[in-house]
Design a protein around this motif. Structure first.
Motif, PDB file in Angstrom:
ATOM      1  N   ARG A 228       0.740  -1.312   0.034  1.00  0.00           N
ATOM      2  CA  ARG A 228       0.184  -0.165   0.065  1.00  0.00           C
ATOM      3  C   ARG A 228       0.946   1.308   0.003  1.00  0.00           C
ATOM      4  NH1 ARG A 228      -3.160  -3.096   3.578  1.00  0.00           N
ATOM      5  NH2 ARG A 228      -2.115  -2.268   5.616  1.00  0.00           N
ATOM      6  N   GLU A 229       1.903   1.217   0.736  1.00  0.00           N
ATOM      7  CA  GLU A 229       2.831   2.250   0.779  1.00  0.00           C
ATOM      8  C   GLU A 229       3.753   2.536  -0.656  1.00  0.00           C
ATOM      9  OE1 GLU A 229       6.670   3.892   3.415  1.00  0.00           O
ATOM     10  OE2 GLU A 229       5.709   1.950   3.901  1.00  0.00           O
ATOM     11  N   PHE A 230       3.723   1.526  -1.264  1.00  0.00           N
ATOM     12  CA  PHE A 230       4.603   1.595  -2.595  1.00  0.00           C
ATOM     13  C   PHE A 230       3.726   1.224  -3.844  1.00  0.00           C
ATOM     14  CE2 PHE A 230       7.636   1.508   0.686  1.00  0.00           C
ATOM     15  CZ  PHE A 230       8.668   2.240   0.401  1.00  0.00           C
ATOM     16  N   PRO A 231       2.737   2.009  -4.093  1.00  0.00           N
ATOM     17  CA  PRO A 231       1.652   1.405  -5.221  1.00  0.00           C
ATOM     18  C   PRO A 231       2.154   0.843  -6.484  1.00  0.00           C
ATOM     19  CG  PRO A 231       1.344   3.626  -5.023  1.00  0.00           C
ATOM     20  CD  PRO A 231       2.275   3.067  -3.645  1.00  0.00           C
ATOM     21  N   GLU A 232       3.399   1.494  -6.829  1.00  0.00           N
ATOM     22  CA  GLU A 232       3.860   1.593  -8.070  1.00  0.00           C
ATOM     23  C   GLU A 232       4.580  -0.025  -8.227  1.00  0.00           C
ATOM     24  OE1 GLU A 232       7.287   2.703  -5.730  1.00  0.00           O
ATOM     25  OE2 GLU A 232       5.313   3.010  -5.930  1.00  0.00           O
ATOM     26  N   ARG A 233       4.769  -0.631  -7.090  1.00  0.00           N
ATOM     27  CA  ARG A 233       5.436  -2.086  -7.224  1.00  0.00           C
ATOM     28  C   ARG A 233       4.186  -3.109  -7.376  1.00  0.00           C
ATOM     29  NH1 ARG A 233      11.073  -1.598  -6.727  1.00  0.00           N
ATOM     30  NH2 ARG A 233      11.612   0.473  -6.051  1.00  0.00           N
ATOM     31  N   ARG A 234       4.625  -4.204  -7.866  1.00  0.00           N
ATOM     32  CA  ARG A 234       3.858  -5.468  -8.164  1.00  0.00           C
ATOM     33  C   ARG A 234       4.822  -6.566  -7.253  1.00  0.00           C
ATOM     34  NH1 ARG A 234       3.749  -7.703 -13.041  1.00  0.00           N
ATOM     35  NH2 ARG A 234       1.631  -8.785 -12.513  1.00  0.00           N
ATOM     36  N   LEU A 235       4.106  -7.735  -7.076  1.00  0.00           N
ATOM     37  CA  LEU A 235       4.636  -8.769  -6.336  1.00  0.00           C
ATOM     38  C   LEU A 235       4.546 -10.083  -7.071  1.00  0.00           C
ATOM     39  CD1 LEU A 235       6.153  -9.014  -3.562  1.00  0.00           C
ATOM     40  CD2 LEU A 235       3.930  -9.827  -2.343  1.00  0.00           C
ATOM     41  N   LEU A 236       5.950 -10.924  -7.096  1.00  0.00           N
ATOM     42  CA  LEU A 236       5.905 -12.075  -7.646  1.00  0.00           C
ATOM     43  C   LEU A 236       5.937 -12.978  -6.572  1.00  0.00           C
ATOM     44  CD1 LEU A 236       6.014 -14.267  -9.847  1.00  0.00           C
ATOM     45  CD2 LEU A 236       8.319 -13.879  -9.869  1.00  0.00           C
ATOM     46  N   ILE A 237       4.753 -13.852  -6.432  1.00  0.00           N
ATOM     47  CA  ILE A 237       4.897 -14.967  -5.268  1.00  0.00           C
ATOM     48  C   ILE A 237       5.138 -16.445  -5.671  1.00  0.00           C
ATOM     49  CG2 ILE A 237       3.549 -15.790  -3.295  1.00  0.00           C
ATOM     50  CD1 ILE A 237       1.710 -13.302  -3.571  1.00  0.00           C
ATOM     51  N   GLU A 238       6.191 -16.879  -5.339  1.00  0.00           N
ATOM     52  CA  GLU A 238       6.894 -18.296  -5.701  1.00  0.00           C
ATOM     53  C   GLU A 238       6.559 -19.291  -4.418  1.00  0.00           C
ATOM     54  OE1 GLU A 238      10.357 -16.289  -8.980  1.00  0.00           O
ATOM     55  OE2 GLU A 238      10.910 -17.121  -6.804  1.00  0.00           O
ATOM     56  N   GLY A 239       6.026 -20.336  -4.893  1.00  0.00           N
ATOM     57  CA  GLY A 239       6.020 -21.336  -3.905  1.00  0.00           C
ATOM     58  C   GLY A 239       6.860 -22.467  -4.164  1.00  0.00           C
ATOM     59  N   TYR A 240       7.456 -23.074  -3.232  1.00  0.00           N
ATOM     60  CA  TYR A 240       8.525 -24.236  -3.206  1.00  0.00           C
ATOM     61  C   TYR A 240       8.061 -25.319  -2.142  1.00  0.00           C
ATOM     62  CZ  TYR A 240      11.176 -20.585  -5.679  1.00  0.00           C
ATOM     63  OH  TYR A 240      11.633 -19.528  -6.564  1.00  0.00           O
ATOM     64  N   THR A 241       8.124 -26.439  -2.498  1.00  0.00           N
ATOM     65  CA  THR A 241       8.067 -27.649  -1.366  1.00  0.00           C
ATOM     66  C   THR A 241       9.705 -28.420  -1.026  1.00  0.00           C
ATOM     67  OG1 THR A 241       8.182 -29.286  -3.232  1.00  0.00           O
ATOM     68  CG2 THR A 241       5.839 -27.991  -2.567  1.00  0.00           C
ATOM     69  N   ASP A 242       9.568 -29.191  -0.246  1.00  0.00           N
ATOM     70  CA  ASP A 242      10.571 -30.275  -0.199  1.00  0.00           C
ATOM     71  C   ASP A 242      10.558 -31.286  -1.361  1.00  0.00           C
ATOM     72  OD1 ASP A 242       8.843 -32.067   0.812  1.00  0.00           O
ATOM     73  OD2 ASP A 242       9.057 -31.466   2.809  1.00  0.00           O
ATOM     74  N   ASN A 243      11.314 -32.376  -1.040  1.00  0.00           N
ATOM     75  CA  ASN A 243      11.324 -33.306  -2.031  1.00  0.00           C
ATOM     76  C   ASN A 243      10.334 -34.656  -1.801  1.00  0.00           C
ATOM     77  OD1 ASN A 243      12.998 -34.567  -0.094  1.00  0.00           O
ATOM     78  ND2 ASN A 243      14.635 -35.158  -1.607  1.00  0.00           N
ATOM     79  N   VAL A 244       9.524 -34.517  -0.681  1.00  0.00           N
ATOM     80  CA  VAL A 244       9.021 -35.614  -0.024  1.00  0.00           C
ATOM     81  C   VAL A 244       7.610 -35.639  -1.161  1.00  0.00           C
ATOM     82  CG1 VAL A 244       7.435 -36.524   1.478  1.00  0.00           C
ATOM     83  CG2 VAL A 244       9.492 -35.266   2.288  1.00  0.00           C
ATOM     84  N   GLY A 245       7.336 -36.696  -1.833  1.00  0.00           N
ATOM     85  CA  GLY A 245       6.340 -37.122  -2.628  1.00  0.00           C
ATOM     86  C   GLY A 245       6.782 -36.908  -4.350  1.00  0.00           C
ATOM     87  N   GLY A 246       5.963 -37.120  -5.210  1.00  0.00           N
ATOM     88  CA  GLY A 246       6.294 -36.820  -6.462  1.00  0.00           C
ATOM     89  C   GLY A 246       6.306 -35.626  -7.003  1.00  0.00           C
ATOM     90  N   ALA A 247       7.471 -35.258  -8.157  1.00  0.00           N
ATOM     91  CA  ALA A 247       7.617 -34.051  -8.548  1.00  0.00           C
ATOM     92  C   ALA A 247       6.444 -33.244  -9.067  1.00  0.00           C
ATOM     93  CB  ALA A 247       8.576 -34.039  -9.947  1.00  0.00           C
ATOM     94  N   GLU A 248       5.403 -34.072  -9.771  1.00  0.00           N
ATOM     95  CA  GLU A 248       4.349 -33.341 -10.383  1.00  0.00           C
ATOM     96  C   GLU A 248       3.409 -32.854  -9.069  1.00  0.00           C
ATOM     97  OE1 GLU A 248       0.250 -34.530 -13.102  1.00  0.00           O
ATOM     98  OE2 GLU A 248       2.177 -35.838 -13.001  1.00  0.00           O
ATOM     99  N   MET A 249       3.065 -33.817  -8.327  1.00  0.00           N
ATOM    100  CA  MET A 249       2.384 -33.481  -7.016  1.00  0.00           C
ATOM    101  C   MET A 249       2.939 -32.464  -6.140  1.00  0.00           C
ATOM    102  SD  MET A 249       1.833 -35.633  -3.416  1.00  0.00           S
ATOM    103  CE  MET A 249       3.238 -35.261  -2.809  1.00  0.00           C
ATOM    104  N   ASN A 250       4.501 -32.274  -6.266  1.00  0.00           N
ATOM    105  CA  ASN A 250       5.179 -31.065  -5.668  1.00  0.00           C
ATOM    106  C   ASN A 250       4.784 -29.817  -6.250  1.00  0.00           C
ATOM    107  OD1 ASN A 250       5.811 -32.380  -3.240  1.00  0.00           O
ATOM    108  ND2 ASN A 250       7.715 -33.216  -4.233  1.00  0.00           N
ATOM    109  N   THR A 251       4.874 -29.801  -7.699  1.00  0.00           N
ATOM    110  CA  THR A 251       4.785 -28.798  -8.191  1.00  0.00           C
ATOM    111  C   THR A 251       3.304 -28.108  -8.146  1.00  0.00           C
ATOM    112  OG1 THR A 251       6.134 -29.530  -9.967  1.00  0.00           O
ATOM    113  CG2 THR A 251       4.733 -27.667 -10.791  1.00  0.00           C
ATOM    114  N   GLU A 252       2.344 -29.216  -8.121  1.00  0.00           N
ATOM    115  CA  GLU A 252       0.888 -28.645  -7.822  1.00  0.00           C
ATOM    116  C   GLU A 252       0.746 -27.973  -6.457  1.00  0.00           C
ATOM    117  OE1 GLU A 252      -3.591 -30.234  -7.780  1.00  0.00           O
ATOM    118  OE2 GLU A 252      -1.873 -31.607  -8.406  1.00  0.00           O
TER     119      GLU A 252
END
Length: 315
Positions: A228-252
């Motif tokens: 709100r203080e810097f309205p000219e900025r946008r934000l890229l939100i990146e999600g990450y997981t550990d390696n437990v489970g399959g790669a496709e499931m972790n990406t989702e």
């Protein structure tokens, strides 16, 4: 060099005339000693200083900047020296990055000042040409030439105004960037090639789930306040997981985690069109996935703040 090496030369002098001087041997030993001292004192390379130095050298090699803005160029050089001295003496990445950033901004100001002064010169020259042609405006041809001089003067004034605006904008953006860095200090923001990045170490997820922990809300509120203080900025939100489970499931799952954080920001009053979401799954781990502590750190969200124009650098 990371270690010291002692080299000792044993030279057996031939039994010759004692008047013969063997000074070259002494000079060779001195040269080797000086070489060792130089190797021991040379600081490692620093990418931020290299970038600032490259910008400074480019400006210094420009005859326009060197002639029109020598004081500003000298100030940029002094700022660069402070960054280099700080790196050589302290090896402090954060303070060196800040000083290198200030040096780069000083280079930008020198370039803008040079452009404005060049525009000022063109305005003055256009005024002289206009007055000279006004005195000769006795025929239709000279009248047409006078009109062209008026147009040239107007163009020069426009260039002058543009150069002044560019310098003011550069100063404003520099100040805004410094304010953003200050606002993000408590979140341990890092300056990277992709821009300002905040890794939410305290916003962790349970294994296999996309629900934010209870400690997340304070961070959500802080990020929402900064946006709100810097309205000219946008934000890229990146999600990450550990390696437990399959790669496709972790990406989702990583996509779901990033989306969960975005939805929390929207609920806190941030416009959805300022937020972009990406899920990388188990790619780009920041800790060892072979132990529980490392996997906990890899279940994270990283936020990348855009430049002042809303653009993100590619990964």
């Amino acid at each position: 060099m990371n270690h010291q090496t002692l080299i000792v030369f044993f030279v057996e002098q031939p039994k010759m005339n004692p008047k013969v001087s063997y000074r070259p041997y002494h000079l060779l030993a001195a040269a080797v000693s000086l070489s060792l001292v130089a190797c021991q004192s040379t600081p490692p390379m620093n990418a931020d200083i290299d970038q600032a130095r490259s910008a400074y050298n480019q400006a210094r090699n420009s005859s326009l900047v060197a002639d029109a803005a020598p004081i500003e160029l000298a100030q940029a050089g002094e700022a660069l020296h402070r960054a280099e001295d700080n790196w050589a003496a302290e090896r402090d990445l954060a303070s060196t990055r800040h000083l290198a950033y200030l040096a780069s901004q000083r280079v930008n100001i020198a370039q803008y000042v040079a452009a404005q002064r060049q525009a000022d010169t063109k305005v003055q020259q256009a005024s002289l040409d206009r007055e000279r042609m006004r005195a000769d405006a006795r025929t239709q041809e000279s009248q047409a030439a006078l009109q062209r001089a008026d147009v040239a003067q107007d163009n020069a004034r426009t260039a002058q105004a543009q150069a002044s605006y560019a310098m003011d904008e550069a100063t404003r953006q520099r100040d805004k960037a410094a304010q953003l860095q200050l606002a993000l200090q408590e979140l341990s923001a890092q300056q990277t090639q992709r821009g300002t990045v905040v890794t939410l170490q305290d916003v962790l997820f349970d294994s296999g789930r996309a629900t934010l922990t209870a400690s997340a809300q304070r961070t959500v509120d802080r990020i929402a306040a900064i946006l709100r203080e810097f309205p000219e900025r946008r934000l890229l939100i990146e999600g990450y997981t550990d390696n437990v489970g399959g790669a496709e499931m972790n990406t989702e799952l990583s996509q779901q985690r990033a989306t969960a954080f975005r939805d929390s920001l929207v609920a806190a009053g941030v416009s959805r069109d300022r937020l972009e979401v990406r899920g990388y799954g188990e790619a780009y781990p920041i800790a060892d996935n072979t132990n529980a502590a490392g996997r906990t750190q890899n279940r994270r969200v990283e936020m990348v703040f855009s430049d002042p124009f809303g653009h993100f650098a590619s990964r």
